[in-house]
Scaffold this motif. Structure first.
Motif, PDB file in Angstrom:
ATOM      1  N   LEU A 107      17.808 -55.088 -13.463  1.00 16.75           N
ATOM      2  CA  LEU A 107      19.179 -54.193 -13.363  1.00 16.75           C
ATOM      3  C   LEU A 107      18.746 -52.924 -12.314  1.00 16.75           C
ATOM      4  CD1 LEU A 107      20.887 -53.136 -17.300  1.00 16.75           C
ATOM      5  CD2 LEU A 107      21.925 -54.512 -14.785  1.00 16.75           C
ATOM      6  N   PRO A 108      19.418 -52.056 -11.371  1.00 20.84           N
ATOM      7  CA  PRO A 108      18.637 -50.751 -11.022  1.00 20.84           C
ATOM      8  C   PRO A 108      17.882 -50.285 -11.621  1.00 20.84           C
ATOM      9  CG  PRO A 108      20.870 -51.881 -10.518  1.00 20.84           C
ATOM     10  CD  PRO A 108      20.920 -52.777 -11.920  1.00 20.84           C
ATOM     11  N   GLN A 109      16.320 -50.096 -11.189  1.00 20.45           N
ATOM     12  CA  GLN A 109      15.655 -49.291 -11.914  1.00 20.45           C
ATOM     13  C   GLN A 109      16.023 -47.915 -11.298  1.00 20.45           C
ATOM     14  OE1 GLN A 109      13.907 -50.686 -14.198  1.00 20.45           O
ATOM     15  NE2 GLN A 109      14.758 -51.760 -14.464  1.00 20.45           N
ATOM     16  N   PRO A 110      15.935 -47.251 -12.197  1.00 22.34           N
ATOM     17  CA  PRO A 110      15.143 -46.643 -13.744  1.00 22.34           C
ATOM     18  C   PRO A 110      16.530 -46.792 -14.888  1.00 22.34           C
ATOM     19  CG  PRO A 110      15.336 -44.248 -12.578  1.00 22.34           C
ATOM     20  CD  PRO A 110      15.940 -45.816 -11.137  1.00 22.34           C
ATOM     21  N   LEU A 111      16.050 -46.737 -15.448  1.00 22.01           N
ATOM     22  CA  LEU A 111      17.409 -46.744 -17.081  1.00 22.01           C
ATOM     23  C   LEU A 111      17.319 -45.649 -17.479  1.00 22.01           C
ATOM     24  CD1 LEU A 111      16.575 -50.720 -17.522  1.00 22.01           C
ATOM     25  CD2 LEU A 111      17.872 -50.260 -15.989  1.00 22.01           C
ATOM     26  N   ALA A 112      18.593 -45.808 -17.611  1.00 19.47           N
ATOM     27  CA  ALA A 112      18.689 -44.557 -18.967  1.00 19.47           C
ATOM     28  C   ALA A 112      19.737 -45.361 -20.127  1.00 19.47           C
ATOM     29  CB  ALA A 112      19.389 -43.570 -18.182  1.00 19.47           C
ATOM     30  N   LEU A 113      18.658 -45.264 -20.975  1.00 23.17           N
ATOM     31  CA  LEU A 113      19.144 -47.004 -22.729  1.00 23.17           C
ATOM     32  C   LEU A 113      20.111 -46.130 -23.552  1.00 23.17           C
ATOM     33  CD1 LEU A 113      15.873 -48.467 -23.197  1.00 23.17           C
ATOM     34  CD2 LEU A 113      18.248 -49.332 -21.037  1.00 23.17           C
ATOM     35  N   LEU A 114      21.465 -45.891 -23.997  1.00 26.12           N
ATOM     36  CA  LEU A 114      21.783 -45.440 -25.219  1.00 26.12           C
ATOM     37  C   LEU A 114      22.190 -46.825 -26.289  1.00 26.12           C
ATOM     38  CD1 LEU A 114      24.839 -43.352 -24.529  1.00 26.12           C
ATOM     39  CD2 LEU A 114      24.807 -44.755 -26.631  1.00 26.12           C
ATOM     40  N   GLU A 115      21.455 -46.535 -27.178  1.00 28.36           N
ATOM     41  CA  GLU A 115      21.940 -47.858 -28.386  1.00 28.36           C
ATOM     42  C   GLU A 115      23.003 -46.823 -29.127  1.00 28.36           C
ATOM     43  OE1 GLU A 115      19.493 -50.738 -31.113  1.00 28.36           O
ATOM     44  OE2 GLU A 115      18.109 -49.220 -30.606  1.00 28.36           O
ATOM     45  N   VAL A 116      23.778 -48.119 -29.350  1.00 24.38           N
ATOM     46  CA  VAL A 116      24.817 -47.454 -30.124  1.00 24.38           C
ATOM     47  C   VAL A 116      24.207 -48.708 -31.658  1.00 24.38           C
ATOM     48  CG1 VAL A 116      27.073 -47.682 -31.070  1.00 24.38           C
ATOM     49  CG2 VAL A 116      27.201 -47.289 -28.271  1.00 24.38           C
ATOM     50  N   GLY A 117      24.543 -47.900 -32.907  1.00 19.67           N
ATOM     51  CA  GLY A 117      23.797 -48.574 -33.592  1.00 19.67           C
ATOM     52  C   GLY A 117      22.851 -48.560 -34.079  1.00 19.67           C
ATOM     53  N   ARG A 157       8.673 -58.150 -15.004  1.00 19.37           N
ATOM     54  CA  ARG A 157       8.331 -57.226 -15.373  1.00 19.37           C
ATOM     55  C   ARG A 157       8.935 -56.726 -16.246  1.00 19.37           C
ATOM     56  NH1 ARG A 157      12.271 -53.537 -10.673  1.00 19.37           N
ATOM     57  NH2 ARG A 157      14.409 -54.035 -11.271  1.00 19.37           N
ATOM     58  N   LEU A 158       8.475 -55.269 -16.884  1.00 18.12           N
ATOM     59  CA  LEU A 158       8.973 -54.053 -17.666  1.00 18.12           C
ATOM     60  C   LEU A 158      10.198 -52.856 -16.782  1.00 18.12           C
ATOM     61  CD1 LEU A 158       6.148 -54.030 -19.652  1.00 18.12           C
ATOM     62  CD2 LEU A 158       7.890 -55.084 -20.229  1.00 18.12           C
ATOM     63  N   PRO A 159      11.051 -52.852 -17.534  1.00 19.29           N
ATOM     64  CA  PRO A 159      12.034 -52.165 -17.270  1.00 19.29           C
ATOM     65  C   PRO A 159      11.687 -50.230 -16.799  1.00 19.29           C
ATOM     66  CG  PRO A 159      12.236 -52.169 -19.309  1.00 19.29           C
ATOM     67  CD  PRO A 159      11.859 -53.526 -19.204  1.00 19.29           C
ATOM     68  N   GLU A 160      12.147 -49.680 -16.191  1.00 21.13           N
ATOM     69  CA  GLU A 160      11.597 -48.388 -15.852  1.00 21.13           C
ATOM     70  C   GLU A 160      12.594 -47.868 -16.407  1.00 21.13           C
ATOM     71  OE1 GLU A 160      11.333 -44.738 -12.733  1.00 21.13           O
ATOM     72  OE2 GLU A 160      11.507 -46.533 -12.550  1.00 21.13           O
ATOM     73  N   VAL A 161      11.941 -47.298 -17.901  1.00 21.34           N
ATOM     74  CA  VAL A 161      13.831 -46.311 -18.311  1.00 21.34           C
ATOM     75  C   VAL A 161      12.401 -44.856 -18.620  1.00 21.34           C
ATOM     76  CG1 VAL A 161      13.685 -46.322 -20.455  1.00 21.34           C
ATOM     77  CG2 VAL A 161      13.570 -47.626 -20.030  1.00 21.34           C
ATOM     78  N   VAL A 162      13.893 -43.900 -18.291  1.00 23.09           N
ATOM     79  CA  VAL A 162      13.392 -42.300 -18.436  1.00 23.09           C
ATOM     80  C   VAL A 162      14.261 -41.445 -18.968  1.00 23.09           C
ATOM     81  CG1 VAL A 162      13.049 -42.496 -16.095  1.00 23.09           C
ATOM     82  CG2 VAL A 162      15.582 -42.864 -16.479  1.00 23.09           C
ATOM     83  N   ALA A 223      30.216 -38.225 -25.075  1.00 22.55           N
ATOM     84  CA  ALA A 223      29.389 -36.936 -24.772  1.00 22.55           C
ATOM     85  C   ALA A 223      27.918 -37.686 -24.867  1.00 22.55           C
ATOM     86  CB  ALA A 223      30.085 -35.846 -25.367  1.00 22.55           C
ATOM     87  N   LEU A 224      27.797 -37.926 -25.340  1.00 22.99           N
ATOM     88  CA  LEU A 224      25.960 -39.205 -25.443  1.00 22.99           C
ATOM     89  C   LEU A 224      26.001 -39.368 -24.188  1.00 22.99           C
ATOM     90  CD1 LEU A 224      23.290 -38.620 -26.638  1.00 22.99           C
ATOM     91  CD2 LEU A 224      23.743 -40.860 -27.368  1.00 22.99           C
ATOM     92  N   ALA A 225      26.558 -39.992 -23.785  1.00 24.88           N
ATOM     93  CA  ALA A 225      26.696 -40.519 -22.175  1.00 24.88           C
ATOM     94  C   ALA A 225      26.315 -39.661 -20.708  1.00 24.88           C
ATOM     95  CB  ALA A 225      27.496 -41.920 -22.108  1.00 24.88           C
ATOM     96  N   GLU A 226      27.189 -38.706 -21.489  1.00 19.37           N
ATOM     97  CA  GLU A 226      27.173 -37.751 -20.138  1.00 19.37           C
ATOM     98  C   GLU A 226      25.962 -36.476 -19.950  1.00 19.37           C
ATOM     99  OE1 GLU A 226      30.495 -35.063 -20.625  1.00 19.37           O
ATOM    100  OE2 GLU A 226      31.848 -36.669 -20.071  1.00 19.37           O
ATOM    101  N   GLN A 227      24.795 -36.763 -21.114  1.00 14.25           N
ATOM    102  CA  GLN A 227      23.299 -36.042 -20.812  1.00 14.25           C
ATOM    103  C   GLN A 227      22.596 -37.762 -20.443  1.00 14.25           C
ATOM    104  OE1 GLN A 227      21.595 -34.930 -24.940  1.00 14.25           O
ATOM    105  NE2 GLN A 227      24.129 -34.706 -25.674  1.00 14.25           N
ATOM    106  N   ALA A 228      23.057 -38.512 -19.955  1.00 13.80           N
ATOM    107  CA  ALA A 228      21.768 -39.736 -18.758  1.00 13.80           C
ATOM    108  C   ALA A 228      21.861 -39.131 -17.987  1.00 13.80           C
ATOM    109  CB  ALA A 228      23.119 -40.876 -19.498  1.00 13.80           C
ATOM    110  N   PRO A 229      20.725 -39.326 -17.421  1.00 10.68           N
ATOM    111  CA  PRO A 229      20.063 -37.903 -15.503  1.00 10.68           C
ATOM    112  C   PRO A 229      20.829 -38.543 -15.073  1.00 10.68           C
ATOM    113  CG  PRO A 229      18.718 -39.661 -17.069  1.00 10.68           C
ATOM    114  CD  PRO A 229      19.250 -39.459 -18.420  1.00 10.68           C
ATOM    115  N   PRO A 230      21.435 -38.345 -13.700  1.00  7.91           N
ATOM    116  CA  PRO A 230      21.695 -38.576 -13.066  1.00  7.91           C
ATOM    117  C   PRO A 230      20.963 -39.579 -11.783  1.00  7.91           C
ATOM    118  CG  PRO A 230      21.570 -36.842 -12.323  1.00  7.91           C
ATOM    119  CD  PRO A 230      21.016 -36.708 -13.872  1.00  7.91           C
TER     120      PRO A 230
END
Length: 314
Positions: A107-117, A157-162, A223-230
């Motif tokens: 996927l286009p990097q960097p990533l903002a990960l939000l896990e449900v459960g 490669r590994l992803p870049e997670v911010v 609301a939590l998804a909205e906290q992901a950085p632009p």
């Protein structure tokens, strides 16, 4: 599905060839009228094998012999039932990152990960672990996650997670001995390698704790998804979670997640999250379907031990 059928299906689809102890227990429970009657006093969502076996293991009960297991459950049923009512199967298997990694890395990097459960959030660190796909190793962290890969090349490669965050009705804390003990109890008895993996992954999470939010997968997700950085690609993901969600709520979630700005990565049982015209899974045993934005990509084994890519549509 009756409780008898639930335990028979667990023995056949999930435990057979993976956990001899749990296969024996599941088959024994499926034909034990007294145990089935006790289980049927619980809400349907609380009758599942993993929950019963995990609660017995947490209490120090035997799971290697069906007769001893039966005697323990009958003698301790009030305590067993009370624990089953308040607990959930929050198996936080870091090994599942091995089947998520090929998609996350592409996927286009960097990533903002939000896990449900998210449970304790151990699957929020795909960039911190190392992976071994056959003779190809990716990354240099710990634990090392082994995965049999068929139908595609390993990621390069590994992803870049911010940013990393998790949503759960009951988040767990790996620095709390009681929470870690429950995660350990949910690991199947023969799986020593998964216990070692749990402790290595827990050390990663403890050193850099994720944002874990107590909440509902529908009401509290936006609301939590909205906290992901632009500037980062938001990835909302979940793995072996939706089977615990009632169908109407499950449908509400899948409708909602499609409206969010970002990508949706699911790794779920196809009987829970259906896909049209799937080919047969590769061999026997339980398989999930890995899907991106609702499009199936691969069959995966339940603990991340194998991934088989689907043929590319022509």
């Amino acid at each position: 599905m009756s409780t008898t059928d639930i335990y028979r299906a667990f023995a056949e689809r999930e435990a057979r060839g993976v956990s001899p102890a749990y296969e024996r227990l599941s088959r024994a429970v499926a034909r034990d009228r007294k145990l089935l009657a006790l289980l049927d006093t619980l809400p349907p969502a609380k009758r599942q094998p993993n929950l019963l076996f995990g609660v017995v293991r947490l209490g120090g009960g035997p799971v290697d012999d069906p007769a001893a297991f039966r005697a323990y459950v009958l003698a301790h049923w009030p305590d067993v039932a009370a624990q089953m009512r308040v607990r959930a199967t929050q198996t936080n298997e870091a090994g599942r990152c091995a089947v998520l990694l090929p998609v996350l890395a592409a996927l286009p990097q960097p990533l903002a990960l939000l896990e449900v459960g998210a449970s304790a959030g151990l699957c929020l660190y795909p960039d911190r672990y190392a992976y071994r796909y056959g003779d190809r190793r990716v990354g240099d962290g710990e634990p090392v996650l082994d995965c049999d890969l068929t139908g595609a090349e390993p990621p390069q490669r590994l992803p870049e997670v911010v940013w990393r965050a998790g949503l759960d009705v009951n988040p767990l804390d790996v620095t709390d001995p009681a929470d870690l003990a429950w995660l350990d109890a949910l690991i199947w008895p023969e799986h020593r390698h998964r216990r070692d993996r749990l402790r290595a992954a827990a050390a990663v999470a403890a050193a850099d704790p994720p944002l874990l939010v107590r909440g509902d997968l529908v009401d509290d997700l936006p609301a939590l998804a909205e906290q992901a950085p632009p500037g980062a690609t938001l990835v909302v993901f979940h793995s072996s979670v939706l089977y615990q969600v009632p169908p109407p709520r499950r449908e509400a979630f899948t409708a909602l997640v499609r409206t969010l700005t970002g990508r949706w990565l699911a790794n779920e049982d196809p009987s829970v999250l259906p896909h049209a015209a799937l080919p047969k899974p590769p061999g026997d045993g339980f398989h999930n379907v890995l899907a991106l934005d609702g499009h199936p990509l691969a069959w995966t084994r339940g603990h991340g031990q194998a991934i088989t890519w689907l043929p590319t549509p022509t």
